[in-house]
Design a protein around this motif. Structure first.
Motif, short mmCIF file in Angstrom:
data_model
loop_
_atom_site.label_atom_id
_atom_site.label_comp_id
_atom_site.label_asym_id
_atom_site.label_seq_id
_atom_site.Cartn_x
_atom_site.Cartn_y
_atom_site.Cartn_z
N GLN A 252 0.83 -1.21 0.00
CA GLN A 252 0.00 0.00 0.00
C GLN A 252 0.86 1.26 0.00
O GLN A 252 0.58 2.22 -0.73
N ASP A 253 1.91 1.26 0.83
CA ASP A 253 2.80 2.43 0.90
C ASP A 253 3.50 2.67 -0.43
O ASP A 253 3.62 3.82 -0.88
N VAL A 254 3.98 1.63 -1.07
CA VAL A 254 4.70 1.79 -2.34
C VAL A 254 3.77 2.29 -3.43
O VAL A 254 4.11 3.20 -4.20
N PHE A 255 2.57 1.72 -3.53
CA PHE A 255 1.63 2.19 -4.55
C PHE A 255 1.19 3.63 -4.28
O PHE A 255 0.99 4.41 -5.21
N GLU A 256 1.06 3.98 -3.01
CA GLU A 256 0.67 5.35 -2.67
C GLU A 256 1.77 6.34 -3.03
O GLU A 256 1.49 7.49 -3.42
N LEU A 257 3.03 5.93 -2.93
CA LEU A 257 4.14 6.80 -3.30
C LEU A 257 4.05 7.19 -4.78
O LEU A 257 4.27 8.35 -5.13
N GLY A 258 3.75 6.21 -5.62
CA GLY A 258 3.63 6.52 -7.04
C GLY A 258 2.51 7.49 -7.34
O GLY A 258 2.68 8.43 -8.13
N ARG A 259 1.37 7.30 -6.71
CA ARG A 259 0.24 8.21 -6.93
C ARG A 259 0.57 9.61 -6.42
O ARG A 259 0.27 10.62 -7.09
N ARG A 260 1.17 9.69 -5.25
CA ARG A 260 1.49 11.00 -4.67
C ARG A 260 2.53 11.73 -5.51
O ARG A 260 2.42 12.95 -5.73
N PHE A 261 3.52 11.01 -5.99
CA PHE A 261 4.57 11.64 -6.79
C PHE A 261 4.02 12.16 -8.11
O PHE A 261 4.41 13.24 -8.57
N LYS A 262 3.12 11.41 -8.72
CA LYS A 262 2.57 11.82 -10.01
C LYS A 262 1.74 13.09 -9.89
O LYS A 262 1.79 13.97 -10.77
N ILE A 263 0.98 13.22 -8.81
CA ILE A 263 0.14 14.42 -8.65
C ILE A 263 1.00 15.66 -8.58
O ILE A 263 0.68 16.70 -9.17
N MET A 264 2.12 15.58 -7.87
CA MET A 264 2.98 16.75 -7.71
C MET A 264 3.89 16.97 -8.92
O MET A 264 4.43 18.06 -9.09
N PHE A 294 -5.75 -9.21 0.28
CA PHE A 294 -5.32 -7.91 0.82
C PHE A 294 -5.74 -6.84 -0.19
O PHE A 294 -6.05 -7.14 -1.35
N THR A 295 -5.75 -5.58 0.27
CA THR A 295 -6.11 -4.46 -0.58
C THR A 295 -4.88 -3.64 -0.89
O THR A 295 -3.98 -3.49 -0.04
N CYS A 296 -4.81 -3.10 -2.08
CA CYS A 296 -3.62 -2.37 -2.54
C CYS A 296 -3.74 -0.85 -2.37
O CYS A 296 -2.76 -0.13 -2.62
N VAL A 297 -4.89 -0.35 -1.97
CA VAL A 297 -5.15 1.09 -2.00
C VAL A 297 -5.22 1.64 -0.59
O VAL A 297 -5.81 1.04 0.31
N LYS A 298 -4.62 2.80 -0.40
CA LYS A 298 -4.72 3.58 0.83
C LYS A 298 -4.84 5.05 0.45
O LYS A 298 -4.48 5.45 -0.65
#
Length: 631
Positions: A252-264, A294-298
């Motif tokens: 979840q943390d790794v996938f969230e890093l990609g989403r957060r980085f792309k927005i900025m 398990f779920t991949c999204v946070k």
């Protein structure tokens, strides 16, 4: 501190490269160690010179002092360390010069300065002293200076706190160094994955849920393998049993890093972000979650969430928040003024991090975390300057060069007619002027709320209750999915733009979840490209007067070919405002037109025909490399 200037080679009679290579130097004597100490009245400087050795090689007498590095070098090491990059512009002085003279000539050549260089040095010293005096008069506790520096127009400075409270809810937190390492692992795994090629196909030989499950497990295996290769101990600790469900939090943390980085950073992950979002979209399916266990999204980690967890939300209402998060743009201002603003911003950041960290906050948030949040807000301001400000610049050009009531004269009228020049619309001058103005105003409002739109788009994409349908939209197979949150926010932005303008020309239809804009991901991708159109054009228009007025041959070329620099600028603007907003560029006659999304389609169509324009050589002369280049 002296101003940095290009450093030059340092002449020396005591040491040279030939002597180092051909003969053995004797050990430095007491006279060499005390070199330059007689002229210095500063005890601290005397102590440094007495050591007398190069900070790099540590076995040769130091001969040069770098004003920016604040280190002493021998001639050879100084030349090697300052031959390229940012260090090439460092200022240096030999120890043979008296300290007072070194201060005056820090921006001149280090092997001696002539009268002109000395005069420049004295002027620089006076500017620095003036800047230092101004800095001493400034206080970081003065709210009057900070409220005047808001990044966006706010009618009442007292509402600055509410502005930052609302905006911080959608500003992602900047990645730390450790998080960037995991981001590289994610990008590497996504770049080799064939997820969409295996999942988004019309196949009757296998179940789609099984294909999704297999591809997600394959990506997780690639990630775990890359982590094991990068950090063996951590990889062994996490994936000894190869049970992905036990490491749900890590994924979840790794996938969230990609989403957060792309927005900025909309320019990054252009080939992998869509693959990541489609993977997470499929992972939200109930059957897939049961198979994965398990779920991949946070949720995205935002500034507001971090400060709320740390009990420091009052930071966003502090009077210093505007000063601590402002973006400092150099422009043509003197260096001492820029240095003064930088120091004032640094003092504000230190004051806020000390005021709201540790025992003073309910959650005991650290100073580093607070600084990270402040830097993240500053990143948002930089995003607005690069993406939103070109819209303001083009609106300024429209109002300066064209009169909505008078379209007579060469390249003064914006009227278009259907079928002429590829136009799909028929507008007289006044209507086309209003049409262009409202389109640019709408784009400005969209980009101002881009982070919020992106947050809502991800909510729509990852909503478990909103499945998609794989359809052929005329541009290949696409995932057609409704986006109620994004559509609702987009309609509110459109309503705000209509109220600001007072009237509306053309259609106000917003395509969302149909064959034109299949889902929120494509909607976001479409509007994140606005600055790619407007920024190069605005940069060229700003470069034309400087470039053509400074060169006689170019000025003659502009006179003979276009009738002058002013007429050249007007011709470019007139063509852009006509045919970048004429409803053209669609695949069929029934698409594009004057709808909200059709305006952007027309602008892209104009960009594709730029090479055929007679003023295209002017773009090349001004450094234009394309609408996907670096500016």
């Amino acid at each position: 501190m002296a101003h940095p200037a290009p450093a030059t080679a340092v002449e020396s009679t005591t040491l040279s490269l030939a002597k180092i290579l051909d003969e053995e130097l004797p050990p430095p004597g007491p006279e060499d160690q005390l070199m330059g100490a007689e002229d210095s009245g500063d005890e601290e400087e005397l102590a440094v010179v007495r050591h007398g050795y190069c900070v790099e090689c540590e076995d040769q007498p130091a001969q040069v002092h770098c004003e920016m590095c604040e280190d002493d070098y021998c001639e050879v090491c100084y030349s090697a360390q300052h031959r390229k990059g940012n260090r090439k512009r460092h200022a240096a002085t030999p120890f043979e010069q008296p300290p007072a003279k070194r201060k005056r000539t820090a921006g001149a050549a280090v092997n001696g300065s002539n009268g002109a260089a000395a005069a420049d040095g004295e002027k620089a010293e006076e500017e620095q002293e003036q800047g230092d005096e101004t800095e001493d008069d400034m206080s970081t506790d003065a709210p009057e200076s900070s409220t005047a520096l808001l990044p966006a127009p706010i009618a009442d400075p007292k509402t600055a706190g509410d502005y930052y409270l609302q905006r911080a809810k959608y500003i992602p937190v900047r990645l730390t160094l450790t998080e960037r390492k995991y981001l590289r692992l994610l990008e590497a795994a996504l770049s080799v994955s064939e997820y969409t090629d295996r999942v988004d196909i019309l196949s009757f030989s296998s179940s789609k849920v099984q294909r999704i499950h297999q591809q997600i497990k394959e990506l997780c295996s690639i990630l775990s393998g890359l982590l094991l290769a990068a950090d063996y101990k951590q990889g062994q600790a996490l994936f000894t049993d190869r049970d992905f469900a036990q490491n749900e939090q890590w994924f979840q943390d790794v996938f969230e890093l990609g989403r957060r980085f792309k927005i900025m950073n909309p320019d990054k992950m252009r080939g992998t972000y869509g693959k990541l979002m489609y993977l997470l979209m499929d992972a939200q399916n109930a059957q897939v979650r049961d198979m994965l266990q398990f779920t991949c999204v946070k949720p995205i980690k935002t500034v507001y969430a971090v400060l709320e967890e740390g009990g420091a939300l009052n930071l966003l209402k502090d009077d210093l928040i505007s000063l601590a998060t402002r973006e400092i743009v150099a422009g043509t201002r003197p260096r001492y003024e820029i240095q003064r603003e930088i120091k004032a911003k640094e003092r504000a950041i230190e004051a806020l991090s000390a005021r709201y960290s540790g025992p003073r906050s309910a959650g005991h948030i650290t100073q580093e975390t607070i600084k990270q949040c402040l830097y993240s807000i500053g990143d948002n301001h930089a995003f607005l300057r690069v993406n939103r400000d070109p819209c303001e610049i083009m609106i300024g050009y429209l109002k300066r060069y064209f009169d909505p009531r008078d379209g007579k004269g060469e390249n003064a009228g914006l009227a278009i007619r259907i079928g002429k020049g590829g136009a799909r619309l028929s507008h007289d001058h006044a209507k086309q002027y209003a049409y262009v103005l409202q389109s640019l105003t709408l784009w400005k409002e969209i980009l101002h709320d881009m982070f919020r739109l992106w947050s809502f788009a991800e909510d729509d994409l990852l909503a478990p209750s909103s499945p998609y349908r794989l359809r052929d939209t005329g541009q290949g197979l696409n995932r057609v999915q409704p986006a109620p949150k994004t559509s609702r926010l987009m309609h509110s932005i459109l309503h705000k733009a209509q109220q600001n303008i007072g009237s509306w020309v053309g259609s106000s239809v917003i395509h969302m979840g149909d064959h034109n804009v299949p889902n929120a991901l494509l909607f976001i991708d479409k509007y994140s490209q606005i600055y790619r159109i407007l920024l190069p054009i605005s940069n060229v228009l700003q470069q034309i007067p400087k470039l053509f007025e400074s060169s006689g041959s170019l000025r003659e070329y502009a006179e003979s070919e276009y009738g002058g620099v002013e007429k050249l600028v007007r011709e470019i603007l007139c063509d852009f405002f006509r045919h970048a907003f004429d409803g053209s560029g669609a695949d069929s006659y029934f698409d594009a037109g004057s709808c909200i999304d059709g305006r952007l389609t027309s602008a892209w169509n104009w960009c594709s025909t730029l090479e055929k324009k007679r003023y295209f050589p002017v773009f090349l002369l001004c450094g234009f490399v394309g609408f996907d280049g670096q500016w």
